[in-house]
Scaffold this motif. Structure first.
Motif, PDB file in Angstrom:
ATOM      1  N   ARG A   1       3.681  -6.711   1.938  1.00 43.14           N
ATOM      2  CA  ARG A   1       4.826  -5.876   1.563  1.00 43.14           C
ATOM      3  C   ARG A   1       5.492  -6.399   0.287  1.00 43.14           C
ATOM      4  O   ARG A   1       5.793  -5.635  -0.626  1.00 43.14           O
ATOM      5  CB  ARG A   1       5.847  -5.815   2.691  1.00 43.14           C
ATOM      6  CG  ARG A   1       7.138  -5.124   2.251  1.00 43.14           C
ATOM      7  CD  ARG A   1       8.098  -4.893   3.385  1.00 43.14           C
ATOM      8  NE  ARG A   1       7.616  -3.860   4.262  1.00 43.14           N
ATOM      9  CZ  ARG A   1       7.668  -3.925   5.590  1.00 43.14           C
ATOM     10  NH1 ARG A   1       8.167  -4.989   6.180  1.00 43.14           N
ATOM     11  NH2 ARG A   1       7.211  -2.942   6.322  1.00 43.14           N
TER      12      ARG A   1
ATOM     13  N   ALA B   1      11.742  -0.605  -0.280  1.00 44.93           N
ATOM     14  CA  ALA B   1      10.997  -0.804   0.967  1.00 44.93           C
ATOM     15  C   ALA B   1      10.278   0.486   1.360  1.00 44.93           C
ATOM     16  O   ALA B   1       9.117   0.459   1.776  1.00 44.93           O
ATOM     17  CB  ALA B   1      11.939  -1.252   2.072  1.00 44.93           C
TER      18      ALA B   1
ATOM     19  N   GLN C   1       6.255   0.982   1.566  1.00 46.06           N
ATOM     20  CA  GLN C   1       5.609   1.375   2.825  1.00 46.06           C
ATOM     21  C   GLN C   1       4.724   2.610   2.630  1.00 46.06           C
ATOM     22  O   GLN C   1       3.623   2.684   3.178  1.00 46.06           O
ATOM     23  CB  GLN C   1       6.662   1.645   3.904  1.00 46.06           C
ATOM     24  CG  GLN C   1       6.069   1.827   5.296  1.00 46.06           C
ATOM     25  CD  GLN C   1       5.364   0.545   5.782  1.00 46.06           C
ATOM     26  OE1 GLN C   1       5.932  -0.529   5.749  1.00 46.06           O
ATOM     27  NE2 GLN C   1       4.108   0.666   6.209  1.00 46.06           N
ATOM     28  N   ARG C   2       5.204   3.567   1.841  1.00 44.39           N
ATOM     29  CA  ARG C   2       4.397   4.773   1.601  1.00 44.39           C
ATOM     30  C   ARG C   2       3.043   4.403   1.001  1.00 44.39           C
ATOM     31  O   ARG C   2       2.008   4.934   1.390  1.00 44.39           O
ATOM     32  CB  ARG C   2       5.133   5.727   0.642  1.00 44.39           C
ATOM     33  CG  ARG C   2       6.079   6.689   1.346  1.00 44.39           C
ATOM     34  CD  ARG C   2       6.473   7.845   0.452  1.00 44.39           C
ATOM     35  NE  ARG C   2       7.123   7.455  -0.789  1.00 44.39           N
ATOM     36  CZ  ARG C   2       8.387   7.027  -0.881  1.00 44.39           C
ATOM     37  NH1 ARG C   2       9.131   6.922   0.205  1.00 44.39           N
ATOM     38  NH2 ARG C   2       8.896   6.697  -2.051  1.00 44.39           N
TER      39      ARG C   2
ATOM     40  N   ASP D   1       0.790   2.566   3.497  1.00 43.58           N
ATOM     41  CA  ASP D   1       0.179   3.554   4.392  1.00 43.58           C
ATOM     42  C   ASP D   1      -0.948   4.303   3.677  1.00 43.58           C
ATOM     43  O   ASP D   1      -2.011   4.545   4.246  1.00 43.58           O
ATOM     44  CB  ASP D   1       1.226   4.569   4.879  1.00 43.58           C
ATOM     45  CG  ASP D   1       2.311   3.909   5.730  1.00 43.58           C
ATOM     46  OD1 ASP D   1       2.075   2.776   6.203  1.00 43.58           O
ATOM     47  OD2 ASP D   1       3.382   4.519   5.903  1.00 43.58           O
TER      48      ASP D   1
ATOM     49  N   THR E   1      -1.437  -0.078   6.970  1.00 42.96           N
ATOM     50  CA  THR E   1      -0.341  -0.069   7.923  1.00 42.96           C
ATOM     51  C   THR E   1      -0.626  -1.110   9.009  1.00 42.96           C
ATOM     52  O   THR E   1      -1.746  -1.159   9.523  1.00 42.96           O
ATOM     53  CB  THR E   1      -0.222   1.334   8.570  1.00 42.96           C
ATOM     54  OG1 THR E   1      -0.362   2.303   7.542  1.00 42.96           O
ATOM     55  CG2 THR E   1       1.084   1.502   9.306  1.00 42.96           C
TER      56      THR E   1
ATOM     57  N   GLU F   1       1.556  -5.415   6.880  1.00 42.98           N
ATOM     58  CA  GLU F   1       2.637  -5.651   5.930  1.00 42.98           C
ATOM     59  C   GLU F   1       2.999  -7.129   5.802  1.00 42.98           C
ATOM     60  O   GLU F   1       3.374  -7.599   4.742  1.00 42.98           O
ATOM     61  CB  GLU F   1       3.901  -4.870   6.338  1.00 42.98           C
ATOM     62  CG  GLU F   1       3.778  -3.356   6.212  1.00 42.98           C
ATOM     63  CD  GLU F   1       3.086  -2.716   7.407  1.00 42.98           C
ATOM     64  OE1 GLU F   1       2.609  -3.447   8.314  1.00 42.98           O
ATOM     65  OE2 GLU F   1       3.011  -1.464   7.440  1.00 42.98           O
TER      66      GLU F   1
END
Ligand code: ADP
Length: 273
Positions: free
Chosen positions: A104, A122, A126-127, A130, A135, A138
């Motif tokens: 991450r 954040a 995350q997008r 993914d 996913t 992280e």
């Protein structure tokens, strides 16, 4: 009456005008790139193909703004390139991730410079995590990831800052054949959904044909573009597809010929098609 006016969408996102690069080293001058001119339209996927030492990385570095051309000018979105910018991101073979940061934090790293508030950083990270199918990883560190996963992190990090132009320098060169095949499909699908402009360096003929809308064939000593192929094969493309293999064979023949005609014929065209 014919008009010569370019609409905004016709204007190339990238334009090189008479760009050359000569390095002055201890053994004299090396003409890494002879003067070349090139237009790339927005959303195009262009592969730069050739043996090592023919100036492919030099060209990416010039576009990234990490090197200055000896002659000529580079324009990105109509503006002269005078240094690095968030509109052009360079990605390397080893991914160049930070080993002390988790997945991450690696993806978020570039976003810190964009001034995006923490929460949005954040979310954006995350997008992209993914999107590259990481996913659940992280909090993993770089040493806990396979080569393919590392390159996914590098892609996510590059795309998170939303560059118009993605510059990829043999990003899958160190991966095994199956992982590479998978990464081709993922990159193609990300490219199709984001419509980024991609310049992709490789010495692998089939990889170039599998990914490119256009393949620019380079030769070494001096570094130059010797041929250009438009690839109109339907997507997604398979490395085993007959039409792809045929096209790769034709390009390999051109590479061989160019290698044989280089000043020092040590140049090798990489893997055969
Ligand atoms: P490729 O990416 O196609 O392998 P490069 O762009 O790395 O080729 O290199 C092209 C030529 O320029 C090579 O002969 C290389 O040795 C030379 N070169 C590249 N970078 C430098 C540098 N910083 N100083 C001196 N010579 C360089």
């Amino acid at each position: 009456m014919m008009t010569d006016v370019m609409t905004k969408t016709d204007a190339p996102i990238l334009r090189l005008e008479g760009v050359s690069k000569t390095f002055n080293g201890q053994n004299g001058a090396v003409e890494a790139l002879q003067p070349l001119s090139l237009d790339v339209r927005a959303g195009e996927f262009v592969c730069l193909l050739g043996p090592s030492g023919c100036g492919k990385s030099t060209l990416l570095n010039l576009i990234a703004g990490l090197e200055r051309p000896t002659t000529g000018d580079v324009f990105a979105n109509g503006r002269p390139v005078v240094g690095p910018g968030a509109d052009r991101v360079l990605m390397f073979q080893d991914g160049a991730l930070f080993p002390w940061l988790n997945v991450r934090a690696n993806v978020e790293f570039g976003l810190r410079q964009t001034g995006l508030p923490k929460r949005e950083r954040a979310g954006a990270a995350q997008r992209w995590i993914d999107a590259v199918h990481l996913t659940g990883f992280e909090r993993s560190f770089v040493h806990e990831l396979s080569g393919g996963m590392r390159q996914r992190v590098a892609i996510a990090r590059a795309l998170a800052i939303d560059p118009a132009i993605l510059l990829m320098d043999e990003p899958f060169g160190a991966l095994d054949a199956m992982t590479r095949d998978l990464m081709h499909r993922e990159l193609e699908s990300i490219w199709q959904s984001t419509r980024k402009t991609v310049l992709f360096v490789t010495h692998n003929v089939r990889e170039a044909v599998a990914l490119g809308d256009r393949v620019l064939v380079f030769a070494a000593r001096p570094g130059r573009i010797v041929a250009e192929f438009r690839i109109d094969l339907p997507r997604p493309r398979s490395l085993e597809d007959h039409a792809l293999v045929d096209q790769a064979r034709r390009i390999t023949a051109v590479l061989r010929e160019a290698g044989a005609n280089s000043n020092h014929s040590a140049a090798r065209p990489g893997e055969p098609g």
